[in-house]
Design a protein around this motif. Structure first.
Motif, mmCIF file in Angstrom:
data_model
loop_
_atom_site.group_PDB
_atom_site.id
_atom_site.type_symbol
_atom_site.label_atom_id
_atom_site.label_comp_id
_atom_site.label_asym_id
_atom_site.label_seq_id
_atom_site.Cartn_x
_atom_site.Cartn_y
_atom_site.Cartn_z
ATOM 1 N N PRO A 1 0.766 -1.396 0.097
ATOM 2 C CA PRO A 1 0.041 0.109 -0.087
ATOM 3 C C PRO A 1 1.060 1.340 -0.081
ATOM 4 O O PRO A 1 1.708 1.234 0.637
ATOM 5 C CB PRO A 1 -0.859 0.116 1.583
ATOM 6 C CG PRO A 1 -0.957 -1.664 1.713
ATOM 7 C CD PRO A 1 0.389 -2.082 1.249
ATOM 8 N N ILE A 2 0.427 2.184 -0.937
ATOM 9 C CA ILE A 2 1.085 3.379 -1.045
ATOM 10 C C ILE A 2 2.441 3.462 -1.536
ATOM 11 O O ILE A 2 2.948 3.934 -2.577
ATOM 12 C CB ILE A 2 0.532 4.447 0.242
ATOM 13 C CG1 ILE A 2 -0.747 4.484 0.562
ATOM 14 C CG2 ILE A 2 1.265 5.856 0.026
ATOM 15 C CD1 ILE A 2 -1.113 5.142 1.767
ATOM 16 N N VAL A 3 3.292 3.323 -0.622
ATOM 17 C CA VAL A 3 4.881 3.259 -0.684
ATOM 18 C C VAL A 3 5.367 2.369 -1.892
ATOM 19 O O VAL A 3 5.951 2.660 -2.728
ATOM 20 C CB VAL A 3 5.466 2.896 0.631
ATOM 21 C CG1 VAL A 3 7.145 2.643 0.331
ATOM 22 C CG2 VAL A 3 5.201 3.548 1.544
ATOM 23 N N GLY A 4 4.583 0.981 -2.054
ATOM 24 C CA GLY A 4 5.072 0.147 -3.212
ATOM 25 C C GLY A 4 4.591 0.910 -4.496
ATOM 26 O O GLY A 4 5.322 0.864 -5.569
ATOM 27 N N ALA A 5 3.450 1.497 -4.250
ATOM 28 C CA ALA A 5 2.874 2.009 -5.746
ATOM 29 C C ALA A 5 3.763 3.442 -6.010
ATOM 30 O O ALA A 5 3.987 3.601 -7.181
ATOM 31 C CB ALA A 5 1.350 2.549 -5.342
ATOM 32 N N ILE A 6 4.168 4.141 -5.140
ATOM 33 C CA ILE A 6 5.234 5.244 -5.293
ATOM 34 C C ILE A 6 6.454 4.814 -5.889
ATOM 35 O O ILE A 6 7.044 5.269 -6.905
ATOM 36 C CB ILE A 6 5.319 6.144 -4.104
ATOM 37 C CG1 ILE A 6 3.798 6.597 -3.688
ATOM 38 C CG2 ILE A 6 6.477 7.152 -4.329
ATOM 39 C CD1 ILE A 6 4.201 7.513 -2.530
ATOM 40 N N ILE A 7 7.261 3.702 -5.378
ATOM 41 C CA ILE A 7 8.235 3.309 -5.823
ATOM 42 C C ILE A 7 8.165 2.758 -7.273
ATOM 43 O O ILE A 7 8.896 2.945 -8.063
ATOM 44 C CB ILE A 7 8.874 2.373 -4.925
ATOM 45 C CG1 ILE A 7 9.151 2.851 -3.393
ATOM 46 C CG2 ILE A 7 9.929 1.382 -5.337
ATOM 47 C CD1 ILE A 7 9.327 1.764 -2.458
ATOM 48 N N LEU A 8 7.065 2.020 -7.459
ATOM 49 C CA LEU A 8 6.790 1.302 -8.831
ATOM 50 C C LEU A 8 6.555 2.518 -9.972
ATOM 51 O O LEU A 8 7.103 2.477 -10.794
ATOM 52 C CB LEU A 8 5.713 0.650 -8.818
ATOM 53 C CG LEU A 8 5.387 -0.238 -9.994
ATOM 54 C CD1 LEU A 8 6.590 -1.439 -10.490
ATOM 55 C CD2 LEU A 8 4.205 -0.997 -9.866
ATOM 56 N N ILE A 9 5.950 3.789 -9.598
ATOM 57 C CA ILE A 9 5.759 4.729 -10.238
ATOM 58 C C ILE A 9 7.019 5.403 -10.626
ATOM 59 O O ILE A 9 7.459 5.848 -11.953
ATOM 60 C CB ILE A 9 4.711 6.022 -9.968
ATOM 61 C CG1 ILE A 9 3.499 5.141 -9.913
ATOM 62 C CG2 ILE A 9 4.843 7.061 -10.615
ATOM 63 C CD1 ILE A 9 2.342 5.965 -9.341
#
Length: 123
Positions: free
Chosen positions: A92-100
């Motif tokens: 959640p949240i952090v993983g999506a930011i890292i992936l982007i």
């Protein structure tokens, strides 16, 4: 539009590399199509507030699922990362930011273990 169609032609091709432009143009067209289908679903009454999705939007999401995963994996390959890195998006949240951030990063110059640099290959 050519970038969108290119991804659809490589429907389930998880090998190779994809340029940033290919990935982001595909995403842009997906967002535009999703808004249009959402408006159509709302207009004709097939939108379900319970699921947050309409009939046409849901069908489109199912059809575009595999090509979306494939182009994301190819984009990660262009940056020199394994396709399994896509699983960071589940955090959640952090993983999506890292992936982007990874998806927006410039691809590795020259060939890597996933193939030739797509900027250098003429189609």
């Amino acid at each position: 539009m050519n970038w969108y169609l290119k991804v659809l032609r490589q429907y389930a091709d998880f090998s190779g590399r994809a340029r940033r432009k290919e990935y982001w143009m595909f995403l842009l067209f997906n967002i535009i199509i999703s808004f249009v289908l959402g408006a159509i679903d709302g207009f004709i009454g097939t939108y379900s507030a319970q699921f947050g999705l309409g009939l046409f939007g849901g069908l489109y999401s199912l059809v575009i699922l595999i090509p979306s995963l494939a182009v994301t994996v190819r984009r990660l390959h262009d940056t020199g990362r394994s396709g399994w890195t896509i699983l960071l998006g589940l955090i959640p949240i952090v993983g999506a930011i890292i992936l982007i951030v990874m998806l927006a990063t410039e691809g590795k110059p020259g060939p890597n273990k996933y193939g030739a640099n797509p900027k250098e290959v003429t189609v």
